[in-house]
Design an enzyme around this catalytic site. Structure first.
Site, mmCIF file in Angstrom:
data_model
loop_
_atom_site.group_PDB
_atom_site.id
_atom_site.type_symbol
_atom_site.label_atom_id
_atom_site.label_comp_id
_atom_site.label_asym_id
_atom_site.label_seq_id
_atom_site.Cartn_x
_atom_site.Cartn_y
_atom_site.Cartn_z
ATOM 1 N N ASP A 1 86.648 68.968 12.955
ATOM 2 C CA ASP A 1 87.782 69.716 12.418
ATOM 3 C C ASP A 1 88.998 68.830 12.363
ATOM 4 O O ASP A 1 88.903 67.618 12.510
ATOM 5 C CB ASP A 1 88.053 70.985 13.229
ATOM 6 C CG ASP A 1 88.300 70.683 14.675
ATOM 7 O OD1 ASP A 1 88.909 69.643 14.964
ATOM 8 O OD2 ASP A 1 87.876 71.486 15.511
ATOM 9 N N LYS B 1 93.290 85.003 22.997
ATOM 10 C CA LYS B 1 92.219 84.694 22.036
ATOM 11 C C LYS B 1 91.074 83.943 22.717
ATOM 12 O O LYS B 1 89.907 84.305 22.579
ATOM 13 C CB LYS B 1 92.795 83.833 20.903
ATOM 14 C CG LYS B 1 91.752 83.197 20.022
ATOM 15 C CD LYS B 1 92.380 82.353 18.938
ATOM 16 C CE LYS B 1 92.633 80.915 19.314
ATOM 17 N NZ LYS B 1 91.446 80.055 19.363
ATOM 18 N N ASN B 2 91.431 82.874 23.458
ATOM 19 C CA ASN B 2 90.386 82.010 24.000
ATOM 20 C C ASN B 2 89.584 82.673 25.113
ATOM 21 O O ASN B 2 88.528 82.174 25.496
ATOM 22 C CB ASN B 2 90.987 80.692 24.488
ATOM 23 C CG ASN B 2 91.393 79.810 23.325
ATOM 24 O OD1 ASN B 2 91.092 80.116 22.170
ATOM 25 N ND2 ASN B 2 92.088 78.720 23.621
ATOM 26 N N ARG C 1 84.528 77.669 15.732
ATOM 27 C CA ARG C 1 83.786 76.773 16.605
ATOM 28 C C ARG C 1 83.375 77.477 17.894
ATOM 29 O O ARG C 1 82.323 77.221 18.447
ATOM 30 C CB ARG C 1 84.660 75.559 16.924
ATOM 31 C CG ARG C 1 83.932 74.553 17.726
ATOM 32 C CD ARG C 1 84.755 73.326 17.960
ATOM 33 N NE ARG C 1 83.860 72.280 18.422
ATOM 34 C CZ ARG C 1 83.397 72.195 19.641
ATOM 35 N NH1 ARG C 1 83.735 73.087 20.531
ATOM 36 N NH2 ARG C 1 82.572 71.225 19.991
ATOM 37 N N ASP D 1 96.988 72.821 23.356
ATOM 38 C CA ASP D 1 97.368 73.811 22.343
ATOM 39 C C ASP D 1 98.885 74.022 22.270
ATOM 40 O O ASP D 1 99.395 74.558 21.295
ATOM 41 C CB ASP D 1 96.685 75.165 22.627
ATOM 42 C CG ASP D 1 95.175 75.087 22.434
ATOM 43 O OD1 ASP D 1 94.699 74.068 21.895
ATOM 44 O OD2 ASP D 1 94.468 76.023 22.824
HETATM 45 C C1 UD1 Z 1 88.955 75.170 24.282
HETATM 46 C C2 UD1 Z 1 89.945 76.021 23.527
HETATM 47 C C3 UD1 Z 1 90.941 75.147 22.785
HETATM 48 C C4 UD1 Z 1 91.596 74.164 23.728
HETATM 49 C C5 UD1 Z 1 90.549 73.389 24.513
HETATM 50 C C6 UD1 Z 1 91.136 72.476 25.556
HETATM 51 C C7 UD1 Z 1 88.650 77.979 22.947
HETATM 52 C C8 UD1 Z 1 88.097 78.818 21.868
HETATM 53 N N1 UD1 Z 1 89.243 76.824 22.569
HETATM 54 O O1 UD1 Z 1 88.214 74.423 23.321
HETATM 55 O O2 UD1 Z 1 91.929 75.999 22.210
HETATM 56 O O3 UD1 Z 1 92.376 73.262 22.975
HETATM 57 O O4 UD1 Z 1 89.648 74.298 25.174
HETATM 58 O O5 UD1 Z 1 91.902 73.215 26.447
HETATM 59 O O6 UD1 Z 1 88.590 78.335 24.110
HETATM 60 N N2 UD1 Z 1 83.946 67.588 24.387
HETATM 61 C C9 UD1 Z 1 82.873 66.734 24.204
HETATM 62 N N3 UD1 Z 1 81.610 67.260 24.297
HETATM 63 C C10 UD1 Z 1 81.391 68.572 24.551
HETATM 64 C C11 UD1 Z 1 82.496 69.426 24.734
HETATM 65 C C12 UD1 Z 1 83.771 68.905 24.655
HETATM 66 O O7 UD1 Z 1 83.043 65.539 23.967
HETATM 67 O O8 UD1 Z 1 80.232 68.986 24.640
HETATM 68 C C13 UD1 Z 1 85.309 67.030 24.300
HETATM 69 C C14 UD1 Z 1 86.085 67.643 23.131
HETATM 70 O O9 UD1 Z 1 85.806 66.970 21.917
HETATM 71 C C15 UD1 Z 1 87.504 67.477 23.585
HETATM 72 C C16 UD1 Z 1 87.414 67.693 25.096
HETATM 73 O O10 UD1 Z 1 86.056 67.454 25.434
HETATM 74 O O11 UD1 Z 1 87.917 66.167 23.335
HETATM 75 C C17 UD1 Z 1 87.849 69.069 25.549
HETATM 76 O O12 UD1 Z 1 87.047 70.042 24.930
HETATM 77 P P1 UD1 Z 1 86.771 71.484 25.571
HETATM 78 O O13 UD1 Z 1 87.474 71.613 26.864
HETATM 79 O O14 UD1 Z 1 85.302 71.700 25.544
HETATM 80 O O15 UD1 Z 1 87.481 72.428 24.515
HETATM 81 P P2 UD1 Z 1 86.869 73.686 23.779
HETATM 82 O O16 UD1 Z 1 86.116 74.538 24.738
HETATM 83 O O17 UD1 Z 1 86.193 73.248 22.538
#
Ligand code: UD1
Length: 452
Positions: A127, A33-34, A103, A315
């Site tokens: 969320d 999915k991701n 998201r 996850d």
């Molecule tokens: C992706 C995955 C999700 C997984 C996560 C971590 C997808 C669709 N989702 O989410 O399933 O749990 O990686 O492996 O691929 N953060 C910030 N600012 C930002 C971006 C992130 O503070 O601009 C923080 C987030 O709130 C979180 C952490 O960084 O605490 C990790 O987020 P990130 O690695 O960006 O996860 P996603 O890409 O949202």
């Protein structure tokens, strides 16, 4: 009156789980999915028809297809292949009605800026895990020449000239790494992304970008180099296998016992979950079809700490908590990525689990047996974890709101029951939605909060 209530319950969409004997047989693990969601966004980078194969039939993919369609892109599905036809001119906007459901739809930002030079994407909001900011996406894109304005709940972004530059991420964010990679691929000059996320999905995306004519190297390490090119062309790509779906079936095996084959699983992407599962008593090894796994006897407790790849994926955590609930001993689980990812714990406690949470930690004292109870899925993995826990429950566990599970799992109940588990989907209305199988697709069901 009583009859009306009974009929309401009969129609309520839910998954019912009962403990039964060990699992056996083999299960097909679908495309990740991701990864697929980002591959779909990347198709915006080239006019013409791209094809993505090994695409799971899940609701998040359907929502991402709607995001692309809202921009004027044609998306059709045949079997496990998506054909994405991107016209010369698109409407570079992702509306709130869609971003609030998914998201990951913010992944269109980078490709839109690279292709159309501007984008308007509604901010998805928080969320059940806690706040989900996109400040790192913005900082990284600004470093290569994008400008941002946030007003009325929308991100307005423009990029007259994307210029290859050094980008240092504050944290190895998966989404920020992907967004900047997809924009930098069309920048003038070289972008070096430091402290990049190393998840296998990043390497899968880089592979697709390279099939499209991009020049991306180092993906899968913490330094990614992107040489900008003038033009990209459509391409075909087979998405990597879903390591979290595979881990979910391993968790089910741990709880129920048995011996299974996970067809198409990629064990090389799962070293840390397999190590942790090994500590708990689930044996795994590579197999010509994917992965072999076996579990017998009671699970043993272990301490678990989530980290960016190659650490233990956040996850997987709800699944491990479900396993620890019935393991011998005490396990301490620490969440290092998302602030609020313990909501499903209350549901496990309703099933008799002994869990105490304190900030980012949960202390789980394994019990001999859980008891079946009505519980509610609050997100994709939490929902899957409750089903897994139900495999060790005395009596019936009824998981309501299974539409959360549909976001990330194709036919979860069907795949588990094919392995011999007593799991069935009840009251699931099916209305044809035209091209995306026959899943229930009412506006009410789609009003789910974005999570993974
Ligand atoms: C992706 C995955 C999700 C997984 C996560 C971590 C997808 C669709 N989702 O989410 O399933 O749990 O990686 O492996 O691929 N953060 C910030 N600012 C930002 C971006 C992130 O503070 O601009 C923080 C987030 O709130 C979180 C952490 O960084 O605490 C990790 O987020 P990130 O690695 O960006 O996860 P996603 O890409 O949202």
């Amino acid at each position: 009156m009583e009859r009306v209530q009974q009929e309401d319950f009969d129609q309520q969409d839910r998954i019912e789980v009962r403990a039964r004997g060990p699992l056996e047989g083999s299960v097909a693990i679908g495309g990740a999915k991701n990864s697929v969601l980002k591959l779909m966004a990347a198709c915006l980078l080239a006019e013409g028809t791209s094809v993505i194969r090994n695409v799971p039939d899940i609701d998040d993919v359907a929502v991402m297809a709607d995001v692309l369609r809202a921009m004027g892109v044609s998306v059709t599905r045949l079997g496990d292949a998506l054909t994405i036809d991107c016209p010369a001119v698109i409407t570079p906007e992702a509306p709130y009605a869609l971003t609030e459901q998914l998201r990951a739809s913010t992944a269109v930002l980078g490709p839109l800026l690279a292709g159309a030079g501007h984008a308007r994407v509604a901010l998805p909001g928080g969320d059940d895990f806690g706040p989900r900011p996109i400040d790192m996406h913005i900082a990284a894109l600004e470093a290569i020449g994008c400008r941002f304005e946030i007003s009325g709940g929308d991100v307005h972004a423009t990029a007259d000239n994307l210029v290859g530059s050094p980008v240092l991420l504050e944290f190895p964010s998966v989404g920020a790494t992907e967004n900047v990679m997809m924009a930098a691929v069309r920048a003038k000059g070289t972008t070096v992304i430091d402290n990049a996320a190393r998840e296998p999905e990043i390497a899968d995306l880089a592979g697709f970008l390279n099939h499209m004519g991009g020049q991306v190297s180092g993906a899968g390490t913490s330094t990614i180099m992107v040489e900008g090119v003038d033009e990209l062309h459509p391409a075909e790509h087979t998405a990597m296998s879903d390591r979290i779906e595979a881990a979910t079936f391993l968790a089910a095996l741990g709880v129920a016992g048995g011996e299974i084959i996970l067809r198409g699983a990629q064990p090389d992407h799962m070293a840390m979950p397999c190590r942790k599962l090994g500590e708990m008593g689930v044996r795994t090894s590579s197999d010509s079809e994917g992965m072999w796994a076996m579990s017998n006897g009671r699970l043993r407790s272990a301490d678990v700490s989530t980290l960016p790849y190659p650490g233990l994926p956040t996850d997987c955590k709800p699944l491990l908590v479900a396993m620890l609930s019935v393991a011998e001993g005490v396990g301490i689980v620490t969440e290092n990525l998302f602030s609020g990812r313990f909501r499903y714990v209350d549901e496990l406690v309703r099933m008799g689990a002994d869990i105490r949470t304190e900030g980012h930690h949960a202390v789980i004292r394994g019990v001999d047996r859980l008891s079946g109870a009505p519980v509610r899925a609050s997100d994709i993995r939490a929902g899957a974890a409750l089903v897994v826990a139900g495999l060790a429950g005395e009596g019936v566990t009824v998981v309501s709101d299974p539409h959360h599970i549909d976001r990330g799992y194709e036919d979860f109940a069907g795949k588990l029951s094919a392995l011999g588990a007593d799991v069935c989907r009840v009251g699931h209305l099916t209305i044809s939605r035209g091209w995306f199988s026959d899943r229930f697709w009412s506006p009410d069901v789609r009003r789910v909060r974005p999570v993974d």
